[in-house]
Design a protein around this motif. Structure first.
Motif, PDB file in Angstrom:
ATOM      1  N   MET A  51       0.833  -1.246   0.187  1.00 21.70           N
ATOM      2  CA  MET A  51      -0.053  -0.011  -0.142  1.00 21.70           C
ATOM      3  C   MET A  51       0.827   1.302   0.024  1.00 21.70           C
ATOM      4  SD  MET A  51      -3.091  -0.691   2.469  1.00 21.70           S
ATOM      5  CE  MET A  51      -3.517   1.130   2.677  1.00 21.70           C
ATOM      6  N   ALA A  52       1.782   1.188   1.108  1.00 20.32           N
ATOM      7  CA  ALA A  52       2.758   2.498   0.997  1.00 20.32           C
ATOM      8  C   ALA A  52       3.581   2.663  -0.251  1.00 20.32           C
ATOM      9  CB  ALA A  52       3.813   2.174   2.192  1.00 20.32           C
ATOM     10  N   CYS A  53       4.102   1.671  -0.895  1.00 18.92           N
ATOM     11  CA  CYS A  53       4.695   1.767  -1.992  1.00 18.92           C
ATOM     12  C   CYS A  53       4.020   2.259  -3.281  1.00 18.92           C
ATOM     13  CB  CYS A  53       5.347   0.256  -2.656  1.00 18.92           C
ATOM     14  SG  CYS A  53       6.497   0.438  -3.964  1.00 18.92           S
ATOM     15  N   GLY A  54       2.586   1.789  -3.461  1.00 20.21           N
ATOM     16  CA  GLY A  54       1.686   2.140  -4.572  1.00 20.21           C
ATOM     17  C   GLY A  54       1.278   3.672  -4.211  1.00 20.21           C
ATOM     18  N   LEU A  55       0.942   3.923  -2.908  1.00 21.46           N
ATOM     19  CA  LEU A  55       0.791   5.413  -2.689  1.00 21.46           C
ATOM     20  C   LEU A  55       2.102   6.478  -2.972  1.00 21.46           C
ATOM     21  CD1 LEU A  55      -1.167   7.300  -1.105  1.00 21.46           C
ATOM     22  CD2 LEU A  55       0.151   6.784   0.920  1.00 21.46           C
ATOM     23  N   LEU A  56       3.128   6.091  -2.690  1.00 23.57           N
ATOM     24  CA  LEU A  56       4.201   6.838  -2.687  1.00 23.57           C
ATOM     25  C   LEU A  56       4.772   6.774  -4.232  1.00 23.57           C
ATOM     26  CD1 LEU A  56       6.423   5.584   0.162  1.00 23.57           C
ATOM     27  CD2 LEU A  56       5.121   7.872  -0.051  1.00 23.57           C
ATOM     28  N   MET A  57       4.391   5.994  -5.032  1.00 22.99           N
ATOM     29  CA  MET A  57       4.663   5.994  -6.507  1.00 22.99           C
ATOM     30  C   MET A  57       3.891   6.935  -7.267  1.00 22.99           C
ATOM     31  SD  MET A  57       5.210   1.962  -7.586  1.00 22.99           S
ATOM     32  CE  MET A  57       5.758   2.345  -9.370  1.00 22.99           C
ATOM     33  N   PHE A  58       2.610   7.097  -7.015  1.00 21.83           N
ATOM     34  CA  PHE A  58       1.843   8.100  -7.467  1.00 21.83           C
ATOM     35  C   PHE A  58       1.404   9.354  -7.030  1.00 21.83           C
ATOM     36  CE2 PHE A  58      -0.682   5.045 -10.696  1.00 21.83           C
ATOM     37  CZ  PHE A  58       0.696   4.957 -11.309  1.00 21.83           C
ATOM     38  N   LEU A  59       1.608   9.360  -5.569  1.00 27.38           N
ATOM     39  CA  LEU A  59       1.443  10.580  -4.982  1.00 27.38           C
ATOM     40  C   LEU A  59       1.922  11.940  -5.467  1.00 27.38           C
ATOM     41  CD1 LEU A  59      -0.222  11.906  -2.597  1.00 27.38           C
ATOM     42  CD2 LEU A  59       1.983  11.324  -1.109  1.00 27.38           C
ATOM     43  N   PRO A  60       3.311  11.802  -6.110  1.00 24.07           N
ATOM     44  CA  PRO A  60       3.873  13.106  -6.656  1.00 24.07           C
ATOM     45  C   PRO A  60       3.156  13.564  -7.803  1.00 24.07           C
ATOM     46  CG  PRO A  60       5.629  11.579  -5.808  1.00 24.07           C
ATOM     47  CD  PRO A  60       4.327  10.547  -5.823  1.00 24.07           C
ATOM     48  N   LEU A  61       2.664  12.668  -8.442  1.00 31.09           N
ATOM     49  CA  LEU A  61       1.923  12.985  -9.687  1.00 31.09           C
ATOM     50  C   LEU A  61       0.771  13.660  -9.329  1.00 31.09           C
ATOM     51  CD1 LEU A  61       2.628   9.943 -11.953  1.00 31.09           C
ATOM     52  CD2 LEU A  61       3.585  12.058 -12.313  1.00 31.09           C
ATOM     53  N   TYR A  62       0.231  13.178  -8.431  1.00 30.39           N
ATOM     54  CA  TYR A  62      -1.172  13.799  -7.916  1.00 30.39           C
ATOM     55  C   TYR A  62      -0.851  15.171  -7.445  1.00 30.39           C
ATOM     56  CZ  TYR A  62      -4.858  15.219  -4.529  1.00 30.39           C
ATOM     57  OH  TYR A  62      -5.882  15.818  -4.011  1.00 30.39           O
ATOM     58  N   LEU A  63       0.134  15.520  -6.578  1.00 31.37           N
ATOM     59  CA  LEU A  63       0.555  16.635  -5.949  1.00 31.37           C
ATOM     60  C   LEU A  63       0.887  17.564  -7.070  1.00 31.37           C
ATOM     61  CD1 LEU A  63       2.701  15.670  -3.017  1.00 31.37           C
ATOM     62  CD2 LEU A  63       0.327  16.647  -2.903  1.00 31.37           C
ATOM     63  N   LEU A  64       1.379  17.021  -8.268  1.00 33.17           N
ATOM     64  CA  LEU A  64       1.823  17.797  -9.233  1.00 33.17           C
ATOM     65  C   LEU A  64       0.372  18.245 -10.283  1.00 33.17           C
ATOM     66  CD1 LEU A  64       5.142  16.608 -10.353  1.00 33.17           C
ATOM     67  CD2 LEU A  64       4.525  18.775  -9.368  1.00 33.17           C
ATOM     68  N   ARG A  65      -0.609  17.717  -9.927  1.00 32.29           N
ATOM     69  CA  ARG A  65      -1.963  17.664 -10.777  1.00 32.29           C
ATOM     70  C   ARG A  65      -1.871  16.921 -11.855  1.00 32.29           C
ATOM     71  NH1 ARG A  65      -2.869  24.029 -10.245  1.00 32.29           N
ATOM     72  NH2 ARG A  65      -2.616  24.099  -7.988  1.00 32.29           N
ATOM     73  N   GLY A  66      -1.040  15.906 -11.900  1.00 35.79           N
ATOM     74  CA  GLY A  66      -0.961  14.982 -13.204  1.00 35.79           C
ATOM     75  C   GLY A  66      -2.030  13.654 -13.109  1.00 35.79           C
ATOM     76  N   MET A  67      -2.332  13.540 -11.928  1.00 36.76           N
ATOM     77  CA  MET A  67      -3.305  12.611 -11.777  1.00 36.76           C
ATOM     78  C   MET A  67      -4.344  12.835 -10.842  1.00 36.76           C
ATOM     79  SD  MET A  67      -1.513   9.166 -10.411  1.00 36.76           S
ATOM     80  CE  MET A  67      -0.938   8.793 -11.902  1.00 36.76           C
ATOM     81  N   ALA A  68      -5.538  12.300 -10.684  1.00 37.93           N
ATOM     82  CA  ALA A  68      -6.668  12.138  -9.626  1.00 37.93           C
ATOM     83  C   ALA A  68      -6.154  11.451  -8.344  1.00 37.93           C
ATOM     84  CB  ALA A  68      -8.152  12.105 -10.235  1.00 37.93           C
ATOM     85  N   ALA A  69      -6.871  11.791  -7.378  1.00 34.41           N
ATOM     86  CA  ALA A  69      -6.694  10.987  -6.136  1.00 34.41           C
ATOM     87  C   ALA A  69      -7.078   9.674  -6.085  1.00 34.41           C
ATOM     88  CB  ALA A  69      -7.396  11.795  -5.086  1.00 34.41           C
ATOM     89  N   GLY A  70      -8.192   9.220  -6.971  1.00 40.40           N
ATOM     90  CA  GLY A  70      -8.800   8.044  -7.082  1.00 40.40           C
ATOM     91  C   GLY A  70      -7.732   7.000  -7.581  1.00 40.40           C
TER      92      GLY A  70
END
Length: 167
Positions: A51-70
């Motif tokens: 879970m942590a790995c999956g979260l950390l892989m995509f969280l930066p893209l979310y913070l840069l508005r490159g993807m949605a939270a879902g």
């Protein structure tokens, strides 16, 4: 099987509505963690690390508005089922599939020029700072060229990963 059902539901829902329902992710998480815990403490830790790995892989893209939270929550949920090593591989495959999907959408919509202009506007301040010059970020001169159902890319990557391990 629960993992494949969850990513299929999430991917199809994202394709149709550009949203991934939290209830699908919560139900999947409610299945994943007990399944991992059934393998003992090591299994539960593997699920939590995934879970942590999956979260950390995509969280930066979310913070840069490159993807949605879902999308971020979906990959974290995949990680709860798959563990850290597998979710890392699925995440990298998702970046590749998502990139191909994005290129097809951009070219298909005739928006290559708009994408290049937005990319220039995003990278200009970084390049100026790297050259030692002062730079102030400037808002994009054009609106975004649109969203992409990244949940579909996550679903396709997950299905391909599971299929490759079981054939």
């Amino acid at each position: 099987m629960s993992l494949l059902v969850m990513v299929t539901l999430a991917g199809v829902h994202d394709l149709l509505s550009r949203r991934i329902p939290n209830r699908v992710l919560l139900i999947a998480l409610a299945a994943a963690l007990p399944l991992q815990a059934a393998a003992g403490a090591a299994g539960l830790l593997d699920g939590l690390a995934g879970m942590a790995c999956g979260l950390l892989m995509f969280l930066p893209l979310y913070l840069l508005r490159g993807m949605a939270a879902g999308d971020v929550k979906l990959l974290a949920t995949v990680g709860a089922f798959a563990g850290p090593t597998a979710v890392f591989q699925i995440g990298v495959a998702t970046w590749c599939i998502g990139g191909i999907m994005a290129l097809v959408m951009i070219v298909g919509r005739g928006q290559v020029g708009a994408v290049l202009a937005n990319l220039r506007d995003l990278l200009r301040p970084l390049l100026l700072r790297a050259a030692g010059l002062p730079a102030v970020p400037v808002p994009l001169s054009r609106p975004s060229v649109g969203g992409m159902p990244y949940g579909l890319a996550i679903a396709l990557s997950t299905i391909a990963f599971v299929w490759s391990r079981h054939t």
